[in-house]
Design an enzyme around this catalytic site. Structure first.
Site, PDB file in Angstrom:
ATOM      1  NE  ARG A 147       0.627 -67.146 109.083  1.00  0.00           N
ATOM      2  CZ  ARG A 147      -0.178 -66.625 108.042  1.00  0.00           C
ATOM      3  NH1 ARG A 147       0.288 -66.791 106.881  1.00  0.00           N
ATOM      4  NH2 ARG A 147      -1.157 -65.907 108.342  1.00  0.00           N
ATOM      5  CE  LYS A 170      -2.854 -69.595 111.402  1.00  0.00           C
ATOM      6  NZ  LYS A 170      -2.753 -68.501 112.474  1.00  0.00           N
ATOM      7  CG  HIS A 242       5.420 -65.030 114.926  1.00  0.00           C
ATOM      8  ND1 HIS A 242       5.280 -65.673 113.677  1.00  0.00           N
ATOM      9  CD2 HIS A 242       4.167 -64.658 115.143  1.00  0.00           C
ATOM     10  CE1 HIS A 242       4.058 -65.433 113.197  1.00  0.00           C
ATOM     11  NE2 HIS A 242       3.551 -64.680 113.946  1.00  0.00           N
ATOM     12  NE  ARG A 245       2.704 -63.184 110.362  1.00  0.00           N
ATOM     13  CZ  ARG A 245       2.193 -63.149 109.143  1.00  0.00           C
ATOM     14  NH1 ARG A 245       3.041 -63.312 108.125  1.00  0.00           N
ATOM     15  NH2 ARG A 245       1.184 -63.240 108.836  1.00  0.00           N
ATOM     16  CG  HIS A 276      -3.055 -61.118 108.764  1.00  0.00           C
ATOM     17  ND1 HIS A 276      -3.060 -60.004 109.131  1.00  0.00           N
ATOM     18  CD2 HIS A 276      -2.369 -62.012 109.538  1.00  0.00           C
ATOM     19  CE1 HIS A 276      -1.920 -60.303 109.938  1.00  0.00           C
ATOM     20  NE2 HIS A 276      -1.597 -61.448 110.126  1.00  0.00           N
ATOM     21  CE1 TYR A 285       2.081 -57.549 114.081  1.00  0.00           C
ATOM     22  CE2 TYR A 285       0.304 -57.949 112.171  1.00  0.00           C
ATOM     23  CZ  TYR A 285       1.360 -58.432 113.142  1.00  0.00           C
ATOM     24  OH  TYR A 285       2.024 -59.592 112.701  1.00  0.00           O
TER      25      TYR A 285
END
Length: 309
Positions: A147, A170, A242, A245, A276, A285
């Site tokens: 990120r 995150k 983004h 990524r 994640h 995805y």
């Protein structure tokens, strides 16, 4: 009528089997999609359409239940459209509620990433370090899937013998991200050039003032570059920062080939690598990339559905 019912239920069965082969329980989705198949069969409809999905979603008791119906039927439509374009994929915001929807990713080619990095070397700055910073920052995002907040938070001692230590992930999660030898070499060359700066902070990536750029500044630079290269229109959608990524995640999954078990194993590792919290964010995805979904679906058809017939 019987043939129509069998056909739609067959589509649902294949989709359910695919998701279960990838490690998902998929119980609630299966119940919902079987009801959708009944709904379509009652109307003698053999191909998914936006109108059919909207009508079915509109029969739910609450707005949230309607959104769940829409999302599940749309996911089925993405799966079927990858095989047969007569199945229509409803626009993602056709039925929306207050929560923000994830935009579809723009998957970049290796040549596009290379040209973006080359163009970054032409970005004007107070000192020669600025274009080098953007060049190496974009390269790191593309080669690791970090990120932007994680990359900008990196400190010089976060580059370890084992990889990059992400201390500000995150939700406060930390993790170690292994990096390729070529990525390490590029970072070391950048740090050697960066060492000539006086009074610089401990941030790995710095601009002329000696500190890391803000995420907003990096966003602006990236958008200007992709617009200049013609990858994004002046007023329309296109690649976002983004998407570096997203591209990393999708390309790594594509490298698994047509082996669903390899995809499943890689999915779990990729979820940890990307930081994640919920593996469902990694499964996204598959739905977001119809080409990838079609590749896996064709193999699942042969290995699971065919074997059960």
């Amino acid at each position: 009528m019987a043939g129509v019912r069998v056909m739609m239920h067959h589509h649902v069965e294949r989709f359910v089997q695919l998701n279960r082969a990838l490690g998902m329980k998929f119980a609630a989705q299966e119940t919902s999609l079987r009801a959708f198949a009944d709904f379509a069969a009652e109307r003698s409809i053999t191909y998914v359409t936006a109108a059919l999905v909207l009508e079915w979603a509109g029969g739910a008791a609450t707005p949230y239940a309607a959104q769940d119906r829409f999302d599940r039927a749309r996911a089925l439509a993405v799966f079927l459209h990858a095989e047969d374009a007569r199945h229509e994929i409803p626009a993602i915001r056709l039925l929306s509620r207050s929560r923000r929807r994830r935009p579809a990713p723009h998957i970049l080619t290796q040549d596009q990433i290379r040209r973006i990095m080359q163009e970054a070397l032409l970005v004007p700055g107070l000192t020669p370090i600025s274009p080098l910073t953007y060049h190496n920052l974009f390269g790191l995002l593309a080669s690791t899937g970090l990120r932007i907040s994680e990359a900008l938070s990196l400190q010089r001692d976060d580059l370890t013998d084992d990889g990059l230590m992400i201390r500000k992930g995150k939700f406060g999660k930390s993790r170690l991200v292994p990096i390729h030898a070529s990525t390490r070499a590029a970072l070391e060359r950048y740090l050697e050039a960066r060492n000539s700066m006086r009074n610089a902070s401990n941030d790995i990536f710095v601009l002329g003032h000696g500190r890391a750029p803000t995420a907003t500044r990096v966003y602006v630079v990236f958008v200007r570059i992709v617009r200049k290269l013609g990858y994004r229109h002046q007023t329309g959608p296109g690649p976002r920062l983004h998407d570096l990524r997203h591209t990393f995640a999708v390309r790594s999954l594509e490298a698994c080939g047509n082996d669903p078990q390899a995809v499943l194993r890689h999915m779990k590792a990729l979820s940890t690598y990307l930081g994640h919290v919920d593996i469902a964010n990694t499964y996204w995805y598959l739905e977001a990339t119809p080409v990838l979904l079609k590749m896996i679906a064709s193999s699942a058809e042969e290995n699971w559905i065919g074997g059960a017939a």
